[in-house]
Design a protein around this motif. Sequence first.
Motif, mmCIF file in Angstrom:
data_model
loop_
_atom_site.group_PDB
_atom_site.id
_atom_site.type_symbol
_atom_site.label_atom_id
_atom_site.label_comp_id
_atom_site.label_asym_id
_atom_site.label_seq_id
_atom_site.Cartn_x
_atom_site.Cartn_y
_atom_site.Cartn_z
ATOM 1 N N ASN A 1 8.650 -13.159 8.857
ATOM 2 C CA ASN A 1 9.217 -13.168 7.508
ATOM 3 C C ASN A 1 8.127 -13.359 6.458
ATOM 4 O O ASN A 1 8.098 -12.654 5.442
ATOM 5 C CB ASN A 1 10.262 -14.276 7.390
ATOM 6 N N GLN A 2 7.229 -14.288 6.703
ATOM 7 C CA GLN A 2 6.160 -14.543 5.737
ATOM 8 C C GLN A 2 5.211 -13.354 5.630
ATOM 9 O O GLN A 2 4.730 -13.020 4.533
ATOM 10 C CB GLN A 2 5.387 -15.808 6.135
ATOM 11 N N ALA A 3 4.959 -12.688 6.760
ATOM 12 C CA ALA A 3 4.093 -11.494 6.743
ATOM 13 C C ALA A 3 4.749 -10.365 5.954
ATOM 14 O O ALA A 3 4.087 -9.656 5.183
ATOM 15 C CB ALA A 3 3.791 -11.051 8.165
ATOM 16 N N VAL A 4 6.053 -10.200 6.116
ATOM 17 C CA VAL A 4 6.777 -9.161 5.364
ATOM 18 C C VAL A 4 6.784 -9.497 3.879
ATOM 19 O O VAL A 4 6.586 -8.615 3.026
ATOM 20 C CB VAL A 4 8.226 -9.012 5.894
ATOM 21 N N ARG A 5 6.985 -10.756 3.545
ATOM 22 C CA ARG A 5 6.966 -11.172 2.133
ATOM 23 C C ARG A 5 5.623 -10.847 1.482
ATOM 24 O O ARG A 5 5.568 -10.314 0.367
ATOM 25 C CB ARG A 5 7.244 -12.676 2.017
ATOM 26 N N ARG A 6 4.540 -11.185 2.180
ATOM 27 C CA ARG A 6 3.208 -10.911 1.625
ATOM 28 C C ARG A 6 2.967 -9.406 1.516
ATOM 29 O O ARG A 6 2.344 -8.929 0.558
ATOM 30 C CB ARG A 6 2.127 -11.569 2.491
ATOM 31 N N THR A 7 3.471 -8.657 2.493
ATOM 32 C CA THR A 7 3.320 -7.198 2.472
ATOM 33 C C THR A 7 4.027 -6.594 1.262
ATOM 34 O O THR A 7 3.464 -5.764 0.538
ATOM 35 C CB THR A 7 3.877 -6.585 3.769
ATOM 36 N N LEU A 8 5.260 -7.011 1.019
ATOM 37 C CA LEU A 8 6.032 -6.460 -0.104
ATOM 38 C C LEU A 8 5.496 -6.929 -1.449
ATOM 39 O O LEU A 8 5.734 -6.284 -2.472
ATOM 40 C CB LEU A 8 7.508 -6.849 0.038
ATOM 41 N N ALA A 9 4.779 -8.051 -1.451
ATOM 42 C CA ALA A 9 4.194 -8.555 -2.700
ATOM 43 C C ALA A 9 2.866 -7.880 -3.038
ATOM 44 O O ALA A 9 2.404 -7.958 -4.182
ATOM 45 C CB ALA A 9 3.987 -10.069 -2.606
ATOM 46 N N SER A 10 2.261 -7.193 -2.053
ATOM 47 C CA SER A 10 0.975 -6.541 -2.304
ATOM 48 C C SER A 10 1.182 -5.370 -3.265
ATOM 49 O O SER A 10 2.165 -4.631 -3.168
ATOM 50 C CB SER A 10 0.347 -6.058 -0.997
ATOM 51 N N GLU A 11 0.265 -5.192 -4.178
ATOM 52 C CA GLU A 11 0.421 -4.195 -5.235
ATOM 53 C C GLU A 11 0.489 -2.778 -4.679
ATOM 54 O O GLU A 11 1.262 -1.944 -5.162
ATOM 55 C CB GLU A 11 -0.732 -4.305 -6.231
ATOM 56 N N SER A 12 -0.305 -2.485 -3.649
ATOM 57 C CA SER A 12 -0.328 -1.124 -3.106
ATOM 58 C C SER A 12 1.028 -0.743 -2.521
ATOM 59 O O SER A 12 1.519 0.378 -2.738
ATOM 60 C CB SER A 12 -1.413 -1.010 -2.029
ATOM 61 N N VAL A 13 1.647 -1.653 -1.786
ATOM 62 C CA VAL A 13 2.960 -1.383 -1.181
ATOM 63 C C VAL A 13 4.045 -1.373 -2.250
ATOM 64 O O VAL A 13 4.878 -0.468 -2.306
ATOM 65 C CB VAL A 13 3.283 -2.430 -0.091
ATOM 66 N N ARG A 14 4.022 -2.393 -3.087
ATOM 67 C CA ARG A 14 5.062 -2.536 -4.110
ATOM 68 C C ARG A 14 5.110 -1.322 -5.044
ATOM 69 O O ARG A 14 6.178 -0.775 -5.317
ATOM 70 C CB ARG A 14 4.804 -3.820 -4.905
ATOM 71 N N SER A 15 3.961 -0.895 -5.530
ATOM 72 C CA SER A 15 3.919 0.213 -6.489
ATOM 73 C C SER A 15 4.387 1.519 -5.852
ATOM 74 O O SER A 15 5.077 2.323 -6.489
ATOM 75 C CB SER A 15 2.510 0.383 -7.058
ATOM 76 N N LYS A 16 4.049 1.720 -4.581
ATOM 77 C CA LYS A 16 4.456 2.946 -3.890
ATOM 78 C C LYS A 16 5.972 2.978 -3.689
ATOM 79 O O LYS A 16 6.611 4.025 -3.882
ATOM 80 C CB LYS A 16 3.738 3.041 -2.540
ATOM 81 N N LEU A 17 6.551 1.843 -3.332
ATOM 82 C CA LEU A 17 8.002 1.785 -3.127
ATOM 83 C C LEU A 17 8.747 1.973 -4.445
ATOM 84 O O LEU A 17 9.730 2.721 -4.519
ATOM 85 C CB LEU A 17 8.390 0.458 -2.483
ATOM 86 N N ILE A 18 8.284 1.309 -5.496
ATOM 87 C CA ILE A 18 8.943 1.419 -6.799
ATOM 88 C C ILE A 18 8.876 2.849 -7.316
ATOM 89 O O ILE A 18 9.856 3.378 -7.850
ATOM 90 C CB ILE A 18 8.310 0.436 -7.809
ATOM 91 N N ALA A 19 7.728 3.496 -7.144
ATOM 92 C CA ALA A 19 7.579 4.878 -7.602
ATOM 93 C C ALA A 19 8.535 5.817 -6.878
ATOM 94 O O ALA A 19 8.955 6.840 -7.430
ATOM 95 C CB ALA A 19 6.141 5.344 -7.404
ATOM 96 N N SER A 20 8.918 5.457 -5.646
ATOM 97 C CA SER A 20 9.837 6.300 -4.877
ATOM 98 C C SER A 20 11.291 6.121 -5.309
ATOM 99 O O SER A 20 12.158 6.910 -4.923
ATOM 100 C CB SER A 20 9.727 5.978 -3.377
ATOM 101 N N GLY A 21 11.563 5.052 -6.076
ATOM 102 C CA GLY A 21 12.929 4.758 -6.488
ATOM 103 C C GLY A 21 13.548 3.592 -5.754
ATOM 104 O O GLY A 21 14.618 3.107 -6.122
ATOM 105 N N ALA A 22 12.887 3.121 -4.695
ATOM 106 C CA ALA A 22 13.363 1.944 -3.963
ATOM 107 C C ALA A 22 12.889 0.684 -4.678
ATOM 108 O O ALA A 22 11.863 0.692 -5.358
ATOM 109 C CB ALA A 22 12.843 1.960 -2.530
ATOM 110 N N GLU A 23 13.628 -0.414 -4.501
ATOM 111 C CA GLU A 23 13.270 -1.678 -5.142
ATOM 112 C C GLU A 23 12.909 -2.705 -4.074
ATOM 113 O O GLU A 23 13.782 -3.151 -3.327
ATOM 114 C CB GLU A 23 14.427 -2.186 -5.992
ATOM 115 N N PRO A 24 11.623 -3.087 -3.963
ATOM 116 C CA PRO A 24 11.212 -4.086 -2.972
ATOM 117 C C PRO A 24 12.000 -5.382 -3.174
ATOM 118 O O PRO A 24 12.185 -5.836 -4.298
ATOM 119 C CB PRO A 24 9.730 -4.296 -3.279
ATOM 120 N N ALA A 25 12.453 -5.977 -2.066
ATOM 121 C CA ALA A 25 13.325 -7.150 -2.196
ATOM 122 C C ALA A 25 13.276 -7.997 -0.936
ATOM 123 O O ALA A 25 14.185 -7.958 -0.107
ATOM 124 C CB ALA A 25 14.762 -6.709 -2.481
ATOM 125 N N ALA A 26 12.217 -8.776 -0.774
ATOM 126 C CA ALA A 26 12.115 -9.655 0.394
ATOM 127 C C ALA A 26 13.110 -10.803 0.288
ATOM 128 O O ALA A 26 13.443 -11.255 -0.813
ATOM 129 C CB ALA A 26 10.698 -10.203 0.514
#
Length: 322
Positions: free
Chosen positions: A268-293
């Motif tokens: 869970n903590q690894a996934v939280r840190r992954t979704l908080a990283s700018e590279s992952v977060r920005s790519k998901l948001i640009a696709s229309g998905a909303e990161p939500a750990a």
Amino acid sequence: MTRLTKRRLHQLLALSLLAGLTTWASAQTKITRILVAFPPGGPVDFVARTLTDQLSKELGHQVMVENKAGANGAIAADTMLKAPADGQTLWLTSVGAVAINPSLYPNLAYDPVRDFAPVSLVVNNVEMLVVNPSNPVNTPQEFIAAAKLKRVTMASSGTGSVPHLAMELLADATHTDLVHIPYKGAAPAITDVMAGHVDGFFGDIPGLMGQVRNGKLKPVAIAATRRHPLFPDVKTFQEIGVPGVDSDNWYALFAHKNTPPAELERLNQAVRRTLASESVRSKLIASGAEPAATSPTELSTLLKNDMAKWGRVIRLKKITAD
């Protein structure tokens, strides 16, 4: 330093080096699999592959995607059930396989609450109502008014799918008789809306982004409690006084039910840190998905609430699988 002391020191250094090499080799051979119940190239597969590089860094070993498509998620679920309960096999699933299928398929081979351990929510994917650009309606109010005056057809990606159930929520909330036209997948449903053969379609925003931006589809409303950041001018049904039209095709990670709590927390903590990283977060948001750990407990609550919600709709409408 005596010769005996030097020899002992050399032995300790050699043992330390050997232990380090063993740990390094173990890290190189350890692999975490993310099971995806869809073929490569789809939206769930895209989210899974967006996570892998950063999640590999967070876990300290390779993370890879394994596509287990078919049987409405049952093949991936069965693979998960047969995997060791060590946290090295995860299932990234959309809401359908875990919150809708239990009510849609009476003889489902798995129980999402009993058989799987929640790890974290990954993204929210709210539904957007779209129509052909030539359609005169532009707002949710106009769509509802048109549906009260004439026959309005609604495409879906299949009976019991999230687009179908979103349509049923809207029909109930507005007391309109929307005509359901099921397709085998979102792609042919979207194609027929663009061709003008069907009046409207509820779809995940990531799957509609391209057609909306190139003018082949027109957004009318959002089936959520708030507007979407990429479509700030598109109103929700709730804000025009039509509550209850809230449809989220979220994706979440689950592990084997017997995975140790400490391992679930580490994941869970690894996934939280992954979704908080700018590279992952920005790519998901640009696709229309909303990161939500979330925490595992929060995901468990969400799953149970959505199972009850969609189960009520399926029973009320007497929906059965094709």
